[in-house]
Design an enzyme around this catalytic site. Structure first.
Site, PDB file in Angstrom:
ATOM      1  N   HIS A 118       0.388  -1.232  -0.362  1.00 23.20           N
ATOM      2  CA  HIS A 118      -0.086   0.115   0.489  1.00 23.20           C
ATOM      3  C   HIS A 118       0.778   1.114  -0.203  1.00 23.20           C
ATOM      4  CE1 HIS A 118      -4.082  -1.616   1.736  1.00 23.20           C
ATOM      5  NE2 HIS A 118      -3.315  -2.812   0.679  1.00 23.20           N
ATOM      6  N   TYR A 160      -9.345   5.470   7.373  1.00 28.52           N
ATOM      7  CA  TYR A 160      -9.666   5.287   9.339  1.00 28.52           C
ATOM      8  C   TYR A 160     -10.804   6.881   8.664  1.00 28.52           C
ATOM      9  CZ  TYR A 160      -4.453   3.537  10.187  1.00 28.52           C
ATOM     10  OH  TYR A 160      -3.633   2.341  10.647  1.00 28.52           O
ATOM     11  N   PRO A 172      -3.883   0.523  19.206  1.00 27.35           N
ATOM     12  CA  PRO A 172      -3.483  -0.332  17.183  1.00 27.35           C
ATOM     13  C   PRO A 172      -3.822   0.516  16.814  1.00 27.35           C
ATOM     14  CG  PRO A 172      -5.621  -0.694  18.666  1.00 27.35           C
ATOM     15  CD  PRO A 172      -5.453  -0.100  19.923  1.00 27.35           C
ATOM     16  N   LYS A 228       1.085   0.115  14.902  1.00 23.21           N
ATOM     17  CA  LYS A 228       3.310   0.041  15.741  1.00 23.21           C
ATOM     18  C   LYS A 228       3.691  -1.483  16.739  1.00 23.21           C
ATOM     19  CE  LYS A 228       4.220   3.965  13.566  1.00 23.21           C
ATOM     20  NZ  LYS A 228       4.170   2.683  12.200  1.00 23.21           N
ATOM     21  N   TYR A 282       4.158   6.810   9.522  1.00 24.24           N
ATOM     22  CA  TYR A 282       3.137   5.612   9.592  1.00 24.24           C
ATOM     23  C   TYR A 282       3.799   4.276   8.822  1.00 24.24           C
ATOM     24  CZ  TYR A 282      -0.937   3.353   8.358  1.00 24.24           C
ATOM     25  OH  TYR A 282      -1.912   2.689   7.876  1.00 24.24           O
TER      26      TYR A 282
HETATM   27  P1  RFL Z   1       2.387 -11.355  21.797  1.00 17.86           P
HETATM   28  O1  RFL Z   1       2.235 -11.406  20.500  1.00 17.86           O
HETATM   29  O2  RFL Z   1       1.391 -11.172  23.144  1.00 17.86           O
HETATM   30  O3  RFL Z   1       3.284 -12.698  22.372  1.00 17.86           O
HETATM   31  C1  RFL Z   1       3.494 -13.502  23.802  1.00 17.86           C
HETATM   32  C2  RFL Z   1       3.664 -14.804  23.338  1.00 17.86           C
HETATM   33  O4  RFL Z   1       4.044 -15.001  24.875  1.00 17.86           O
HETATM   34  C3  RFL Z   1       2.696 -16.756  25.066  1.00 17.86           C
HETATM   35  N1  RFL Z   1       3.104 -15.975  26.824  1.00 17.86           N
HETATM   36  C4  RFL Z   1       3.852 -16.504  27.786  1.00 17.86           C
HETATM   37  N2  RFL Z   1       4.925 -18.181  27.255  1.00 17.86           N
HETATM   38  C5  RFL Z   1       5.716 -18.240  27.859  1.00 17.86           C
HETATM   39  N3  RFL Z   1       5.609 -18.041  29.259  1.00 17.86           N
HETATM   40  C6  RFL Z   1       4.482 -17.384  29.736  1.00 17.86           C
HETATM   41  N4  RFL Z   1       4.544 -17.104  30.922  1.00 17.86           N
HETATM   42  C7  RFL Z   1       3.605 -16.518  28.788  1.00 17.86           C
HETATM   43  N5  RFL Z   1       2.672 -15.810  29.068  1.00 17.86           N
HETATM   44  C8  RFL Z   1       2.541 -15.194  28.045  1.00 17.86           C
HETATM   45  C9  RFL Z   1       1.988 -15.498  24.892  1.00 17.86           C
HETATM   46  O5  RFL Z   1       0.621 -17.156  24.893  1.00 17.86           O
HETATM   47  C10 RFL Z   1       2.631 -14.803  22.915  1.00 17.86           C
HETATM   48  O6  RFL Z   1       2.097 -16.382  22.698  1.00 17.86           O
HETATM   49  O7  RFL Z   1       3.604  -9.669  22.115  1.00 17.86           O
HETATM   50  P2  RFL Z   1       4.835 -10.000  20.357  1.00 17.86           P
HETATM   51  O8  RFL Z   1       5.489 -10.952  20.171  1.00 17.86           O
HETATM   52  O9  RFL Z   1       5.691  -9.164  21.604  1.00 17.86           O
HETATM   53  O10 RFL Z   1       4.447  -9.546  19.990  1.00 17.86           O
HETATM   54  C11 RFL Z   1       3.123  -7.739  20.113  1.00 17.86           C
HETATM   55  C12 RFL Z   1       2.785  -8.150  18.750  1.00 17.86           C
HETATM   56  O11 RFL Z   1       1.888  -9.102  18.898  1.00 17.86           O
HETATM   57  C13 RFL Z   1       1.610  -7.031  19.151  1.00 17.86           C
HETATM   58  O12 RFL Z   1       1.657  -5.886  19.536  1.00 17.86           O
HETATM   59  C14 RFL Z   1       1.125  -6.370  17.222  1.00 17.86           C
HETATM   60  O13 RFL Z   1      -0.043  -7.278  17.690  1.00 17.86           O
HETATM   61  C15 RFL Z   1      -0.048  -5.362  17.838  1.00 17.86           C
HETATM   62  N6  RFL Z   1      -1.009  -4.576  17.155  1.00 17.86           N
HETATM   63  C16 RFL Z   1      -0.741  -4.454  16.154  1.00 17.86           C
HETATM   64  N7  RFL Z   1       0.652  -3.996  15.709  1.00 17.86           N
HETATM   65  C17 RFL Z   1       1.255  -3.487  14.421  1.00 17.86           C
HETATM   66  O14 RFL Z   1       2.342  -3.419  14.144  1.00 17.86           O
HETATM   67  N8  RFL Z   1       0.515  -3.062  13.229  1.00 17.86           N
HETATM   68  C18 RFL Z   1      -1.352  -3.412  13.392  1.00 17.86           C
HETATM   69  O15 RFL Z   1      -1.975  -3.474  12.184  1.00 17.86           O
HETATM   70  C19 RFL Z   1      -1.396  -4.036  14.853  1.00 17.86           C
HETATM   71  N9  RFL Z   1      -2.571  -4.168  14.993  1.00 17.86           N
HETATM   72  C20 RFL Z   1      -2.306  -4.652  16.920  1.00 17.86           C
HETATM   73  C21 RFL Z   1      -3.553  -4.505  15.587  1.00 17.86           C
HETATM   74  C22 RFL Z   1      -3.249  -5.482  18.259  1.00 17.86           C
HETATM   75  C23 RFL Z   1      -4.660  -5.642  18.326  1.00 17.86           C
HETATM   76  N10 RFL Z   1      -5.293  -6.576  19.265  1.00 17.86           N
HETATM   77  C24 RFL Z   1      -5.986  -7.301  19.304  1.00 17.86           C
HETATM   78  C25 RFL Z   1      -5.121  -6.116  20.647  1.00 17.86           C
HETATM   79  C26 RFL Z   1      -5.226  -4.708  16.220  1.00 17.86           C
HETATM   80  C27 RFL Z   1      -5.536  -5.119  17.142  1.00 17.86           C
HETATM   81  C28 RFL Z   1      -7.162  -5.511  16.824  1.00 17.86           C
HETATM   82  C1  PHB Z   2      -5.651  -4.369  10.738  1.00 14.66           C
HETATM   83  O1  PHB Z   2      -5.462  -4.773   9.850  1.00 14.66           O
HETATM   84  O2  PHB Z   2      -5.550  -5.113  11.648  1.00 14.66           O
HETATM   85  C2  PHB Z   2      -5.053  -2.513  11.254  1.00 14.66           C
HETATM   86  C3  PHB Z   2      -4.623  -1.842  10.348  1.00 14.66           C
HETATM   87  C4  PHB Z   2      -4.426  -1.051  10.985  1.00 14.66           C
HETATM   88  C5  PHB Z   2      -4.584  -0.084  11.882  1.00 14.66           C
HETATM   89  C6  PHB Z   2      -4.708  -1.198  13.009  1.00 14.66           C
HETATM   90  C7  PHB Z   2      -5.253  -2.761  12.703  1.00 14.66           C
HETATM   91  O3  PHB Z   2      -4.064   0.827  12.625  1.00 14.66           O
END
Ligand code: RFL
Ligand code: PHB
Length: 392
Positions: free
Chosen positions: A72, A201, A293, A297, A385
């Site tokens: 994109h 957005y 989110p 980032k 971004y």
């Molecule tokens: P994670 O992915 O939470 O992984 C941590 C892992 O550790 C496990 N765990 C354990 N393992 C062993 N012993 C323990 N005691 C433990 N406790 C927990 C967990 O089960 C898990 O598997 O962290 P990590 O690797 O730091 O990754 C971070 C990302 O997952 C997170 O920042 C993103 O998902 C945030 N996020 C977004 N980030 C982006 O860069 N771009 C996006 O578009 C974006 N959109 C989002 C998002 C997060 C969202 N939610 C659901 C919070 C959209 C949403 C809706």
């Molecule tokens: C997504 O596709 O899940 C998504 C995209 C942009 C955002 C957050 C989540 O800022």
């Protein structure tokens, strides 16, 4: 068992760290409380910065991402019924983002680990960290009812916001900074082809909405809701009605409707831990910091952290240099705080407030008009971004 680096957590941070270390000849063991199936199907982030894409490609992980990821060059802001495009590539000298689901990245990483017989333990319990201030830390856990001990040189706490690693740092050493927002997102996945090529957005007086996608046949959509929103009150029809109301615009564009396959509510929080290290423990990703989110980032920061950590560990093992490890936290926090500010800025601008004075919502509208009309303001948004480049 004995390893050089014990990695707690098999999210993007832990899995990528183990991969980057293996490329440098450094041995690691990854332990994860959830099942492999759970990790591979957890729907979360979708936007990869240019630097994240480059890191995955350089690590030999980019094959499927290059084939299936969606490149994109811009995003749209929709307010007062009009769509405004921010041309990110033009504003940033050609940088772009790639839409590729976090769970796809996780699948690619697990496949790469299995290909190299990398030791990954899923479904572990009772994880605890010990002797972090010595040069021989240990990690205890149980797996299939058996108690295990990892003797290692370093521990990487990659266990997300609800993990145990951060808690292993004594309270008098740890400083935390936090903001909880009065907003949450109701997110859905729908089996419907994305009806626009870029993310939209939308700021509407009834609340924020976001149009995103996962593939040529799957649309990802979000609606601003209350942090304590009851999902049971949201029938599929109500979700679509609300989405169509918030995306209404004079050009007649709307998301395509299709069967909803997943629905969830995500609260919003900003959170930073300082420092991100203690003795031989290094925190990375959501274990150390959380962003709302809106700026997309979170996963990108996780990737940036482990990129830095893998380089620092390589310098330690290859050249007996400890300075990069010593400076790990300071180095990472520069990027973390920039992303914190950007995510806070995007969140505040795009979500109407229902509990402050109307003055605040007028400011949000003024800011939206400014970033959509001033090149200088749009460039600042675009630069953040697509993600700031990594230092050489
Ligand atoms: P994670 O992915 O939470 O992984 C941590 C892992 O550790 C496990 N765990 C354990 N393992 C062993 N012993 C323990 N005691 C433990 N406790 C927990 C967990 O089960 C898990 O598997 O962290 P990590 O690797 O730091 O990754 C971070 C990302 O997952 C997170 O920042 C993103 O998902 C945030 N996020 C977004 N980030 C982006 O860069 N771009 C996006 O578009 C974006 N959109 C989002 C998002 C997060 C969202 N939610 C659901 C919070 C959209 C949403 C809706
Ligand atoms: C997504 O596709 O899940 C998504 C995209 C942009 C955002 C957050 C989540 O800022």
């Amino acid at each position: 068992m004995r390893t050089q680096v014990a990695i707690v957590g098999a999210g993007p941070a832990g899995l990528l760290l183990s991969h980057l270390l293996r490329l440098q000849g450094i041995h690691s063991v990854v332990i994860e409380t959830r099942s492999r199936d759970y990790c591979e199907n957890r729907v979360r982030a979708g936007v990869l910065e240019q630097g994240t894409v480059d890191t995955l490609n350089e690590a030999g992980l980019g094959e499927r991402m290059q084939r299936e990821g969606l490149l994109h060059h811009g995003i749209e802001l929709l307010f007062e019924r009009r769509r405004h495009r921010i041309d990110m590539s033009e504003l940033t000298g050609g940088r772009a983002i790639t839409v590729y689901g976090q769970h796809e990245v996780v699948r690619d990483l697990i496949a790469a680990a299995q290909q190299h017989d990398h030791t990954l333990f899923f479904d572990v319990a009772d994880v605890s960290l010990h002797d972090l201030k010595t040069d021989h830390p240990t990690v205890l856990f149980t797996h299939a009812g058996v108690e295990n001990r990892i003797d290692c040189d370093y521990v990487a706490g990659c266990d997300g916001f609800h993990g145990i690693s951060r808690g292993a740092i004594p309270a008098d050493v740890l400083r935390t900074y936090e903001r909880v927002y009065p907003y949450a997102w109701l997110g859905i996945l729908a089996d419907a082809p994305p009806s626009a090529d870029e993310l939209v957005y939308a700021h509407h007086e009834r609340g924020f909405a976001l149009f995103s996608m996962r593939s040529p046949s799957v649309t990802r959509l979000y609606l601003q809701c209350q942090p304590d929103e009851n999902l049971a009150e949201w029938s599929d029809d109500r979700v679509w009605d609300e989405l169509f109301t918030r995306f209404e615009n004079d050009q007649g564009w709307l998301p395509a409707r299709g069967p909803i396959t997943q629905k969830s509510v995500t609260p919003m929080r900003s959170f930073v831990t300082e420092p991100m290290q203690y003795g031989r423990l290094f925190l990375a990703g959501d274990a150390a910091h959380i962003v709302p989110p809106t700026g997309a980032k979170g996963m990108n920061l996780a990737v940036a952290d482990v990129r830095t950590l893998s380089k620092a560990l390589a310098a330690r093992y290859r050249d007996a240099r400890e300075d990069l490890l010593d400076g790990y936290s300071t180095h990472c926090l520069e990027r973390v705080w920039r992303a914190e500010h950007f995510s806070y800025f995007m969140t505040n601008m795009l979500h109407p407030s229902f509990d402050e004075t109307p003055f605040v919502n007028r400011l949000k509208m003024s800011e939206l008009k400014y970033v959509s009309s001033s090149q200088a303001a749009a460039r600042s948004l675009a630069e953040n971004y697509v993600g700031l480049p990594f230092a050489a």
